[in-house]
Motif scaffolding. Structure first.
Motif, PDB file in Angstrom:
ATOM      1  N   PRO A  71     128.096 106.855  -1.238  1.00  0.00           N
ATOM      2  CA  PRO A  71     127.246 107.928  -0.702  1.00  0.00           C
ATOM      3  C   PRO A  71     125.828 107.883  -1.260  1.00  0.00           C
ATOM      4  CG  PRO A  71     128.665 108.800  -2.415  1.00  0.00           C
ATOM      5  CD  PRO A  71     129.038 107.346  -2.234  1.00  0.00           C
ATOM      6  N   ARG A  95     122.789 110.302   0.104  1.00  0.00           N
ATOM      7  CA  ARG A  95     122.361 111.305  -0.897  1.00  0.00           C
ATOM      8  C   ARG A  95     120.874 111.141  -1.208  1.00  0.00           C
ATOM      9  NH1 ARG A  95     125.095 114.600  -4.618  1.00  0.00           N
ATOM     10  NH2 ARG A  95     124.052 114.818  -6.611  1.00  0.00           N
ATOM     11  N   ALA A 153     119.034 112.526   1.892  1.00  0.00           N
ATOM     12  CA  ALA A 153     119.165 113.983   2.014  1.00  0.00           C
ATOM     13  C   ALA A 153     118.323 114.715   0.975  1.00  0.00           C
ATOM     14  CB  ALA A 153     120.635 114.394   1.893  1.00  0.00           C
ATOM     15  N   SER A 154     118.142 114.106  -0.192  1.00  0.00           N
ATOM     16  CA  SER A 154     117.348 114.733  -1.253  1.00  0.00           C
ATOM     17  C   SER A 154     115.890 114.273  -1.231  1.00  0.00           C
ATOM     18  CB  SER A 154     117.961 114.428  -2.621  1.00  0.00           C
ATOM     19  OG  SER A 154     117.842 113.049  -2.932  1.00  0.00           O
ATOM     20  N   LEU A 178     127.992 112.981   4.098  1.00  0.00           N
ATOM     21  CA  LEU A 178     128.079 113.673   2.815  1.00  0.00           C
ATOM     22  C   LEU A 178     128.871 114.967   2.955  1.00  0.00           C
ATOM     23  CD1 LEU A 178     124.387 113.262   1.621  1.00  0.00           C
ATOM     24  CD2 LEU A 178     126.404 112.161   0.620  1.00  0.00           C
ATOM     25  N   ALA A 227     127.431 118.079   1.503  1.00  0.00           N
ATOM     26  CA  ALA A 227     126.196 118.614   2.071  1.00  0.00           C
ATOM     27  C   ALA A 227     126.435 119.456   3.316  1.00  0.00           C
ATOM     28  CB  ALA A 227     125.247 117.469   2.388  1.00  0.00           C
ATOM     29  N   TRP A 235     119.970 120.953  -3.067  1.00  0.00           N
ATOM     30  CA  TRP A 235     119.373 119.629  -3.243  1.00  0.00           C
ATOM     31  C   TRP A 235     119.113 118.902  -1.925  1.00  0.00           C
ATOM     32  CZ3 TRP A 235     122.210 115.541  -1.454  1.00  0.00           C
ATOM     33  CH2 TRP A 235     123.586 115.725  -1.324  1.00  0.00           C
ATOM     34  N   VAL A 236     119.670 119.379  -0.823  1.00  0.00           N
ATOM     35  CA  VAL A 236     119.397 118.783   0.495  1.00  0.00           C
ATOM     36  C   VAL A 236     118.074 119.366   0.991  1.00  0.00           C
ATOM     37  CG1 VAL A 236     120.139 118.620   2.891  1.00  0.00           C
ATOM     38  CG2 VAL A 236     121.820 118.399   1.054  1.00  0.00           C
TER      39      VAL A 236
END
Length: 163
Positions: free
Chosen positions: A18, A22, A25-26, A74, A77, A83-84
């Protein structure tokens, strides 16, 4: 009996780890900054305004597509953890697209503040989208907040209150 060719086929990168979803997304880890990770994610895309409205629209589209792709991979998420922030980047880019090329600091600040206001307070369609589940809900509320901010900016420009 399993086909031997399937047993040795390498797993796709996203399925094996992931890490890439990740990271996307962050927004490269910006979502792990504290306080207010959504504000950091929104601020990260502000320089896109230097490229003009089409660059901002292109960035909004790119971040939207990458966001849906990453969030679908994810499970953690699915409920929009702090954090996204790729969704904030996409929505803020959409708000910036309403500004003309060469927009000054007041317009950029207004786009930033309007987007954050709509993203945090979740009026009307933003709140409706926020209640959706999965990647669609995570992404769509910020895109609606960005579209609402853009609509206000365009109305102010049309009314002669902004250049």
């Amino acid at each position: 009996m399993q086909d031997p060719a399937l047993a040795v086929a390498p797993a796709p990168l996203a399925a094996a780890s992931p890490a890439l979803p990740r990271l996307l997304a962050s927004l490269g880890g910006i979502g792990f900054l504290r306080p207010a990770p959504g504000t950091w994610g929104s601020a990260l895309v502000l320089p896109a305004v230097l490229g003009g409205p089409w660059a901002c629209l292109g960035l909004a589209l790119l971040l939207s597509l990458l966001g849906w792709w990453a969030l679908a991979r994810l499970p953690a998420a699915q409920s929009d953890p702090g954090w996204v922030v790729i969704d904030e980047g996409a929505g803020q880019s959409l708000a910036l697209a309403a500004l003309p090329l060469g927009a000054g600091a007041p317009g950029i600040i207004l786009a930033f503040l309007l987007f954050r206001l709509f993203d945090i307070t979740k009026p009307g369609p933003v709140g409706w989208a926020d209640r959706r589940k999965g990647p669609t809900g995570v992404m769509l509320d910020d895109l609606f907040a960005g579209a609402m901010a853009a609509a206000v900016i365009l109305a102010l420009r049309l009314g002669g209150l902004l250049p």
